[in-house]
Design an enzyme around this catalytic site. Structure first.
Site, PDB file in Angstrom:
ATOM      1  N   THR A  36      -8.315   6.424  -1.898  1.00 18.28           N
ATOM      2  CA  THR A  36      -9.725   6.062  -2.058  1.00 18.28           C
ATOM      3  C   THR A  36     -10.627   7.259  -1.780  1.00 18.28           C
ATOM      4  O   THR A  36     -11.760   7.294  -2.235  1.00 18.28           O
ATOM      5  CB  THR A  36     -10.123   4.904  -1.120  1.00 18.28           C
ATOM      6  OG1 THR A  36      -9.715   5.207   0.218  1.00 18.28           O
ATOM      7  CG2 THR A  36      -9.469   3.601  -1.555  1.00 18.28           C
ATOM      8  N   LYS A  45     -14.246   8.438  -3.532  1.00 13.68           N
ATOM      9  CA  LYS A  45     -15.471   8.766  -2.788  1.00 13.68           C
ATOM     10  C   LYS A  45     -15.994  10.141  -3.172  1.00 13.68           C
ATOM     11  O   LYS A  45     -17.198  10.333  -3.373  1.00 13.68           O
ATOM     12  CB  LYS A  45     -15.187   8.711  -1.285  1.00 13.68           C
ATOM     13  CG  LYS A  45     -14.848   7.330  -0.760  1.00 13.68           C
ATOM     14  CD  LYS A  45     -14.175   7.386   0.601  1.00 13.68           C
ATOM     15  CE  LYS A  45     -13.582   6.034   0.962  1.00 13.68           C
ATOM     16  NZ  LYS A  45     -12.634   6.105   2.093  1.00 13.68           N
ATOM     17  N   HIS A  57       0.802  -1.225   0.000  1.00 16.31           N
ATOM     18  CA  HIS A  57       0.000   0.000   0.000  1.00 16.31           C
ATOM     19  C   HIS A  57       0.831   1.271   0.000  1.00 16.31           C
ATOM     20  O   HIS A  57       0.266   2.356   0.181  1.00 16.31           O
ATOM     21  CB  HIS A  57      -0.926   0.027   1.218  1.00 16.31           C
ATOM     22  CG  HIS A  57      -2.120  -0.871   1.101  1.00 16.31           C
ATOM     23  ND1 HIS A  57      -3.240  -0.538   0.364  1.00 16.31           N
ATOM     24  CD2 HIS A  57      -2.366  -2.099   1.610  1.00 16.31           C
ATOM     25  CE1 HIS A  57      -4.123  -1.517   0.441  1.00 16.31           C
ATOM     26  NE2 HIS A  57      -3.620  -2.483   1.186  1.00 16.31           N
ATOM     27  N   LYS A  84      -8.164  13.866   4.628  1.00 17.20           N
ATOM     28  CA  LYS A  84      -7.323  12.668   4.618  1.00 17.20           C
ATOM     29  C   LYS A  84      -6.325  12.765   5.767  1.00 17.20           C
ATOM     30  O   LYS A  84      -6.192  13.825   6.394  1.00 17.20           O
ATOM     31  CB  LYS A  84      -6.586  12.517   3.290  1.00 17.20           C
ATOM     32  CG  LYS A  84      -5.767  13.739   2.883  1.00 17.20           C
ATOM     33  CD  LYS A  84      -5.131  13.542   1.510  1.00 17.20           C
ATOM     34  CE  LYS A  84      -6.133  13.698   0.403  1.00 17.20           C
ATOM     35  NZ  LYS A  84      -6.448  12.481  -0.311  1.00 17.20           N
ATOM     36  N   ARG A  85      -5.668  11.658   6.016  1.00 21.16           N
ATOM     37  CA  ARG A  85      -4.618  11.643   7.031  1.00 21.16           C
ATOM     38  C   ARG A  85      -3.564  12.710   6.709  1.00 21.16           C
ATOM     39  O   ARG A  85      -3.213  12.933   5.551  1.00 21.16           O
ATOM     40  CB  ARG A  85      -3.977  10.256   7.057  1.00 21.16           C
ATOM     41  CG  ARG A  85      -2.854  10.056   8.041  1.00 21.16           C
ATOM     42  CD  ARG A  85      -2.486   8.579   8.110  1.00 21.16           C
ATOM     43  NE  ARG A  85      -2.185   8.019   6.805  1.00 21.16           N
ATOM     44  CZ  ARG A  85      -0.959   7.975   6.283  1.00 21.16           C
ATOM     45  NH1 ARG A  85       0.079   8.476   6.956  1.00 21.16           N
ATOM     46  NH2 ARG A  85      -0.752   7.425   5.102  1.00 21.16           N
ATOM     47  N   LYS A  98       1.176  14.067   1.283  1.00 18.72           N
ATOM     48  CA  LYS A  98      -0.177  14.396   0.828  1.00 18.72           C
ATOM     49  C   LYS A  98      -0.341  15.903   0.577  1.00 18.72           C
ATOM     50  O   LYS A  98      -1.322  16.347   0.005  1.00 18.72           O
ATOM     51  CB  LYS A  98      -1.211  13.890   1.839  1.00 18.72           C
ATOM     52  CG  LYS A  98      -1.234  12.369   1.925  1.00 18.72           C
ATOM     53  CD  LYS A  98      -2.249  11.872   2.928  1.00 18.72           C
ATOM     54  CE  LYS A  98      -2.218  10.352   3.060  1.00 18.72           C
ATOM     55  NZ  LYS A  98      -2.715   9.636   1.878  1.00 18.72           N
TER      56      LYS A  98
END
Length: 827
Positions: A668, A672, A369, A560-561, A566
């Site tokens: 993901t 969504k 992942h 998100k985290r 990110k």
């Protein structure tokens, strides 16, 4: 195969069918909760309704497990350290088609079903995408009638509850079990002994055969708690089994009798710490031991349970084990399962190495992942040697046999051998768990096409040359039952009214929406429902934070985290850029924008926590600046969870998927948000690449460097200061952060962020800044054209069929597991 006997379940079918859900609900309220309509609270109503639905699930659940056993089917066993299930009641009502009936039952006593669903506490047994993906996969496996078990840990405290104090993240315990859990079943008969520490004795029998015994261990019991997982409009109900740690002895009578009361219960407390909290802080040695204990604890219990089930139909031989069990390792956390299965097969079942290795490699699959180095787990040899001495022996043997084989079959130098070795040499020897997984599994898959290519060509190129047949791609997906049907009922209803509801089980049917982009009335309804979703979120934010937002503004969302790759910080740079433009010209004609952030930073991740502080500090300035005239707002929503995501995602206009290209495995959240009609701004990273292929270049906003360009830039000695000096807007933004513009009463607190950007900028924010700003300007212009934006929004939803977790699970079943659906016949 003989016809399955179902008479063991019910003797009077007419009695069963006449016994209404309303009756079950009333009996649970009265006889289990000891309440009547005058004393019952909303929480009591939630428990009574949940237990009633669970009762209905149990009938199918028992039959599913019985038929799987009788037919001796091959099962999937999904091992994951995280399961971010969220709330279960609403999802169960949709999958079992009880939503309308329960609404009517509650309306009689003046309750609103949606309010009762809100009483449920999230099962926060995960940190982010990894755990939510596992939960989506369980839903899809049941919906597709695949025989499957999920295995994890029943953490007493899930992912921490996030608070914000003076702009800083603070962590509070998330005691999700404090008021009980109506969905789980405690399996009193199921407990397994898990060993730690001790020593390994070598024994030679009369025939001269060498064997090993792991002795003088410190043992813990793993006890089982089961949660039913229903499929959508199918009779299959699969199982999520979570393990809780229990001491083998409650306390020491010797210590108790000596008056040492603390020592008397010490062993119990230490043992049960294993399942106490999700992801203990592993920045210190005690935390590292506890985290490895967690991984081995649930893996060993799960394997013992899998073997127990196998032996029901195959008591005499393990020859068919790999034909009856497909075990998927969700990232590196469960990879210790490989030496554990070898240990059980050799030391406890008496198999030889070659046969045990054949079974092991045919049984396991490994999903990677991440390409972020720190997430590719490595365990200190010294820790393994102390905690799991027999497993270290087996790992060394696996490594030696593998490397000997490589030297025999291939022309490789010592440098390549060093790169292939499971053992990472250095001042502190370490075990590379990803290497162990690749060697010990028959299938290795990435979770997006780009990610899988990076694994083969950049991260594990030498392994790929040796094992090309092992490497697969299975692009991630999400379950539309949770993320559209349940989370966005108004838009889901509009879609079903317009094209039918087959999309709920076959997401490709959304393609029919394309023809409706030219229907003005449909577009008006689409916008109206989006506006309504935004208004609901606005009311929530007003209640929680007192911030008043404009529903006509663009809801620009990054949820998100928190991690540097990110790039929430790049989003922040854009926010400050917009702010500066508006300060320079308050009458500037731009689309009003509400920028929303949500997500948690790991408690020990100081850089990520500092970005959260910066966001809140910026919001405090911008939201109270009269010059801005509500054209720009910044909101941080604390304690991001599945439930909060279900509020935010249906209201989003723009989805920020802006990770540095080559660092996000898949994502993901991007799926969504797009499935709920948000347009995506993103890099060519993870599943964004495939999303662009599906939705079309004109319906997604791509910017920035490509993955290979990022790699080339880093090799060319990237100098971020050059970008800073050449771009006036960027320089102004950075100077404001450095100059304490947003933190006048806490000078210097953000300087570490500035220094890191100017000196290193490892994730290339400066290199992508100009492209990002230009793209955001184009987004703002398009948002002003409501009709054009709405058409693109509809097309995004229509073309998301590929990104269903149902498709992902079909890929796993065909490519990796070789598992077939099994229809559960109720009659």
């Amino acid at each position: 195969m003989a016809k399955t006997d179902t008479s063991m379940f019910f003797t009077d079918r007419e009695t069963l069918e006449s016994y209404s859900l309303s009756n079950q609900f009333a009996e649970h309220l009265e006889f289990v909760l000891v309440k009547d309509r005058f004393t019952a609270t909303a929480n009591d109503i939630y428990f009574a309704l949940s237990m009633s639905i669970r009762d209905r699930l149990i009938r199918k659940w028992l039959r599913t497990q019985h038929i799987h056993k009788v037919k001796d089917v091959k099962r999937v066993y999904y091992l994951s350290l995280e399961f971010l299930m969220g709330r279960l009641l609403g999802n169960a009502l949709i999958n079992m088609d009880y939503y309308s009936e329960c609404q009517q039952i509650l309306e009689k006593d003046g309750y609103v079903l949606e309010d009762i669903i809100d009483k449920e506490h999230d099962m926060g047994l995960g940190n982010g995408g990894l755990g939510r993906l596992a939960s989506c996969f369980l839903d899809s496996m049941a919906t597709l009638d695949l025989p499957a078990f999920g295995y994890g840990i029943r953490y007493e405290f899930g992912i921490f509850k996030q608070g914000i104090e003076h702009g800083n993240q603070v962590e509070y315990p998330d005691n999700w079990l404090s008021f009980g859990n109506p969905w789980e079943i405690f399996r009193r008969e199921l407990s397994y002994r898990i060993k730690f520490y001790g020593k390994v004795d070598t024994v030679v029998n009369e025939q001269g055969k060498l064997s090993f015994k792991w002795t003088e261990t410190e043992d813990v019991l793993a006890t089982a708690y089961d949660t039913p997982v229903p499929g959508y409009k199918t009779n299959t109900v699969n199982n999520l089994r979570l393990w809780q740690a229990k001491a083998t002895q409650e306390f020491s009578f010797h210590d108790f009798n000596q008056g040492n009361y603390l020592a008397a219960v010490e062993n119990k407390n230490v043992s049960e710490n294993i399942s106490k909290v999700l992801y203990p802080n592993d920045t210190y040695i005690g935390g590292k031991f506890l985290r490895l204990k967690q991984q081995y604890f649930f893996v060993s219990a799960s394997l013992q349970d899998i073997i127990r089930k196998y032996k029901i139909n195959h008591p005499a031989s393990f020859k068919e084990f790999a034909d009856k069990a497909a075990i998927q390792l969700n990232d590196t956390h469960p990879v210790i399962a490989i030496p554990e299965l070898m240990r059980i097969l050799m030391d406890e079942e008496g198999l030889g190495w070659d046969e045990a290795w054949r079974i092991t490699t045919k049984t396991f699959g490994y999903t990677n992942h991440t390409v972020v180095p720190e997430a590719l787990e490595e365990w200190s040899v010294s820790i393994l040697e102390e905690l799991l001495p027999r497993h270290l022996q087996i790992i060394y043997e696996i490594n030696q046999r593998f490397l000997d084989g490589v030297r025999t079959k291939y022309k490789v130098d010592d440098n390549i051998i060093k790169q292939l070795s499971i053992i990472k040499e250095g001042p502190e020897k370490k075990i590379r768990m990803a290497h162990l997984a690749i060697i010990g599994c028959h299938a290795i898959n990435g979770v997006a096409a780009l990610h899988s290519d990076i694994l083969k060509n950049d991260i594990f190129p030498h392994f790929y040359k040796i094992f090309p047949e092992k490497f697969f791609n299975v692009t991630n997906g999400i379950t539309q039952r949770r993320w559209l049907r349940a989370a966005n009922p108004s838009v889901a209803g509009l879609i079903s009214d317009s094209i039918g509801d087959e999309w709920i089980k076959d997401l490709s049917k959304l393609k029919k929406l394309e023809k409706l982009t030219g229907d003005a009335q449909f577009r008006d309804s689409w916008r109206a429902y989006k506006w309504s979703n935004k208004k609901e979120l606005i009311d929530y934010i007003k209640t929680e934070q007192g911030i008043i937002l404009d529903p006509d503004s663009m809801f620009d969302v990054q949820v998100k985290r928190f991690h540097e790759y990110k790039r929430q910080l790049l989003n922040v740079l854009h926010v400050i850029t917009l702010y500066n433009r508006l300060k320079d010209n308050p009458d500037l004609n731009i689309s009003p924008r509400t920028v929303m952030f949500a997500g948690k930073a790991a408690p020990a991740y100081l850089q990520a926590k500092l970005v959260i502080k910066l966001i809140n500090s910026i919001g405090e300035i911008i939201n109270n600046d009269p010059d801005i005239k509500d054209k720009l707002k910044v909101v941080f929503l604390p304690n991001y969870s599945v439930t909060l995501a279900e509020k935010i995602i249906p209201a989003a206009d723009l989805s920020e998927q802006i990770s540095t290209a080559g660092f996000e495995a898949s994502g993901t959240g991007n799926m969504k948000l797009a499935l709920n009609g948000a347009l995506t701004v993103g890099t060519m990273d993870g599943a964004n690449v495939e999303m662009r292929e599906e939705v079309g270049d004109d319906n997604i906003f791509i910017f920035g460097l490509l993955a290979d360009e990022v790699a080339k830039l880093k090799k060319s000695k990237y100098n971020p200061r050059e970008y800073y000096e050449k771009d006036e807007e960027l320089k102004r933004v950075i100077d404001m952060i450095s100059g304490n513009y947003f933190n006048r009463f806490e000078p210097g607190i953000f300087q570490i962020l500035v220094d890191d950007l100017l000196k290193t900028d490892y994730y290339c924010l400066f290199a992508d800044y100009a492209s990002y700003i230009k793209t955001q300007d184009a987004i703002g212009e398009l948002f002003a054209d409501k009709d054009a934006w709405t058409k693109k929004s509809i097309l995004n939803v229509a073309r998301m069929g590929k990104f269903s977790s149902d498709r992902s699970i079909r890929d796993y079943a065909q490519l990796i597991w070789n598992v077939k659906p099994v229809k559960i016949d109720i009659e």
